[in-house]
Design an enzyme around this catalytic site. Structure first.
Site, PDB file in Angstrom:
ATOM      1  N   CYS A   1      -3.953   0.455   8.887  1.00 27.12           N
ATOM      2  CA  CYS A   1      -3.151  -0.705   8.966  1.00 27.12           C
ATOM      3  C   CYS A   1      -1.784  -0.744   9.733  1.00 27.12           C
ATOM      4  CB  CYS A   1      -2.857  -1.284   7.657  1.00 27.12           C
ATOM      5  SG  CYS A   1      -4.356  -1.818   6.606  1.00 27.12           S
TER       6      CYS A   1
ATOM      7  N   GLU B   1     -30.144  -5.477  25.231  1.00 30.25           N
ATOM      8  CA  GLU B   1     -29.486  -4.387  24.460  1.00 30.25           C
ATOM      9  C   GLU B   1     -29.969  -3.136  25.292  1.00 30.25           C
ATOM     10  OE1 GLU B   1     -27.206  -2.161  22.802  1.00 30.25           O
ATOM     11  OE2 GLU B   1     -26.920  -4.014  22.080  1.00 30.25           O
TER      12      GLU B   1
ATOM     13  N   CYS C   1      -8.116   2.547  -0.788  1.00 28.40           N
ATOM     14  CA  CYS C   1      -7.898   1.932   0.387  1.00 28.40           C
ATOM     15  C   CYS C   1      -7.953   0.398   0.041  1.00 28.40           C
ATOM     16  CB  CYS C   1      -8.597   2.336   1.827  1.00 28.40           C
ATOM     17  SG  CYS C   1      -8.238   1.025   3.110  1.00 28.40           S
TER      18      CYS C   1
ATOM     19  N   GLN D   1     -20.872  -6.345  12.338  1.00 25.33           N
ATOM     20  CA  GLN D   1     -19.325  -6.476  12.139  1.00 25.33           C
ATOM     21  C   GLN D   1     -18.981  -6.344  10.849  1.00 25.33           C
ATOM     22  OE1 GLN D   1     -17.404  -7.617  14.332  1.00 25.33           O
ATOM     23  NE2 GLN D   1     -18.562  -8.835  15.907  1.00 25.33           N
TER      24      GLN D   1
ATOM     25  N   CYS E   1     -13.592  -8.293  21.587  1.00 29.13           N
ATOM     26  CA  CYS E   1     -12.688  -7.473  20.404  1.00 29.13           C
ATOM     27  C   CYS E   1     -11.368  -7.047  21.044  1.00 29.13           C
ATOM     28  CB  CYS E   1     -13.463  -6.720  19.807  1.00 29.13           C
ATOM     29  SG  CYS E   1     -14.074  -5.148  20.805  1.00 29.13           S
TER      30      CYS E   1
ATOM     31  N   CYS F   1       0.804  -1.328  -0.007  1.00 25.99           N
ATOM     32  CA  CYS F   1      -0.016   0.161  -0.028  1.00 25.99           C
ATOM     33  C   CYS F   1       1.026   1.141   0.048  1.00 25.99           C
ATOM     34  CB  CYS F   1      -0.930   0.116   1.177  1.00 25.99           C
ATOM     35  SG  CYS F   1      -1.857   1.541   1.323  1.00 25.99           S
TER      36      CYS F   1
END
Length: 448
Positions: free
Chosen positions: A81, A328, A155, A278, A403, A72
């Site tokens: 990244c 939730e 990207c 996601q 995560c 990249c």
């Protein structure tokens, strides 16, 4: 005494949380951007603190066989990244070890991460794109550890349609004199270009600093429709706050509809602009199948899904459970979850608006206790109160989808102290070429 801009020779020992190499100098930890474990590097020191030092690789003395040329042109200036200089196989092992290390150091448990499930596709996998806008105008991504916007024309993590829409917005800004948002002065109009993708369509949302109509709205919509034939809608999100939160509270539609329908694990989900979903669809299916396997459902269990969002994990588990209750705290997400259950003809899933305490009270009033609790919290993990509520409900199994390895490890320790033994852990590479990693952990209630 090390000083800024000194060049020092260091051996990279391991990778840190943000993907940087870690070494030591005179008793201080050194975070080395671009370093790979095992390498000997000449490192330029960029910042010398009291307890830590930050630097970057100035020259390789003994490079790692895992090192490759970055593919990249914006790497590493763009902060999106962290691993484009490393072979993907090495990236996966680095992430697996990082989770295992966090569980041992922070969680106090010797739990092997048996495998990391890598992605078949590491390019253009993201289905959500948030592009900050800055004077210039520049539309791209923040430089690492800053709010300086790097102008990124394309990207490799985003669908190519995102680049076409970026060009259309940039041309509209120049033609109509639309000022970019300036963070320091809180002036200007366009703050972010926010895109969401389903398998076949795209939704475009412009985040702006004013509730007034946009200049040239009809021309903007026409340009966006020409740039993206699969465009489903164009919306405007008004965010006039001094905040790092991207979306505002007010949303209005310019054209089409402000939602998408997408398929995941054989189910259909409606995704609105602010919905949590996601960002890597293929790996989300891998993640949810792993969570389902750890749940060990036989068709009779009562499952409580905390942080259920729009109901993705809940509805996946409902096909194997007796009943699922999703909890939730975001009201709009609960509304979406109920609609998604109806859309898929699933009748054994209920959703309530509230936290773990509310869910516990709801179940107690019905004389029910969950057999399995699944949690998929945000990066900050579970509060101590939620861990206590889980222990009080006494499910046989807890499936923790995380995560963030550090908060996962902290919560595993808390749950272990409450009588839940960690049994299995598997990592899933949801975000190839970045430092982020997902993990699924199974915890079993200990006898007595």
């Amino acid at each position: 005494m090390p000083k800024k801009n000194d060049i020092v020779r260091l051996t990279i020992e391991r990778c840190g949380l943000a993907g940087e190499g870690i070494s030591h100098l005179d008793g201080q930890v050194v975070f080395v951007s671009g370093g790979i474990p095992g390498e000997v590097c000449d490192v330029q020191l960029l910042k010398v603190g009291k307890t830590a030092i930050w630097g970057r690789v100035h020259a390789l003395v003994d490079g790692s066989p895992a090192r490759v040329a970055a593919d990249c042109p914006y790497y590493p200036k763009c902060g999106g990244c962290q691993f484009r200089h490393m072979r993907y196989s090495a990236e996966l092992e680095t992430k697996r070890r990082r989770v295992e290390d966090a569980l041992r150091r922070i969680g106090g448990v010797d739990l092997p991460v048996s495998e990391i499930l890598g992605a078949e596709n590491t390019l253009r996998y993201r289905n959500k794109v948030q592009l900050p806008v800055a004077p210039g105008p520049r539309i791209g991504f923040f430089r690492a550890r800053s709010h300086d916007v790097v102008n990124v024309e394309d990207c490799l993590l985003q669908p190519e349609t995102a680049s076409a829409l970026r060009r259309a917005v940039l041309a509209w800004m120049l033609e109509w004199g639309v000022p970019a948002y300036e963070e320091e002065t809180h002036t200007g109009l366009l703050r972010h270009l926010y895109l969401r993708f389903s398998r076949t369509q795209v939704l475009c949302c412009l985040v702006v600093n004013s509730a007034k109509p946009l200049p040239g709205e009809e021309a903007l919509v026409s340009a966006l429709r020409a740039a993206a034939p699969g465009l489903a809608g164009v919306a405007v999100s008004v965010n006039q706050e001094r905040t790092n939160v991207v979306l505002g509270r007010e949303l209005r539609s310019l054209w089409g509809h402000p939602w998408l329908d997408d398929t995941l694990c054989g189910l259909t989900f409606r995704i609105s602009v602010p919905s949590f979903y996601q960002v890597n669809r293929d790996q989300a299916e891998v993640l949810y199948e792993q969570a389902l396997a750890f749940a060990g459902l036989t068709g009779h269990e009562l499952v409580l899904d905390l942080y259920c969002g729009i109901g993705t994990i809940s509805l996946v588990m409902a096909r194997r459970a007796g009943k699922v209750i999703g909890a939730e705290i975001v009201p709009s997400a609960v509304t979406d979850a109920k609609a998604n259950a109806a859309r898929n003809g699933i009748t054994n899933a209920d959703f309530l608006c509230g936290d773990a305490g509310t869910a516990a009270q709801h179940l107690a009033m019905q004389g029910l206790r969950p057999d399995v609790i699944c949690v998929d919290p945000p990066r900050k993990g579970l509060s101590a109160e939620v861990c206590d509520a889980i222990a009080d409900m006494a499910p046989a199994r807890v499936v923790y989808v995380s995560c963030d390895p550090a908060t996962l490890a902290r919560d595993v320790r808390r749950l272990h102290e409450s009588g839940y033994r960690p049994e299995k852990a598997v990592a899933v590479d949801m975000f190839p070429r970045t430092a982020h990693v997902e993990t699924v952990v199974l915890l079993q209630r200990e006898a007595g």
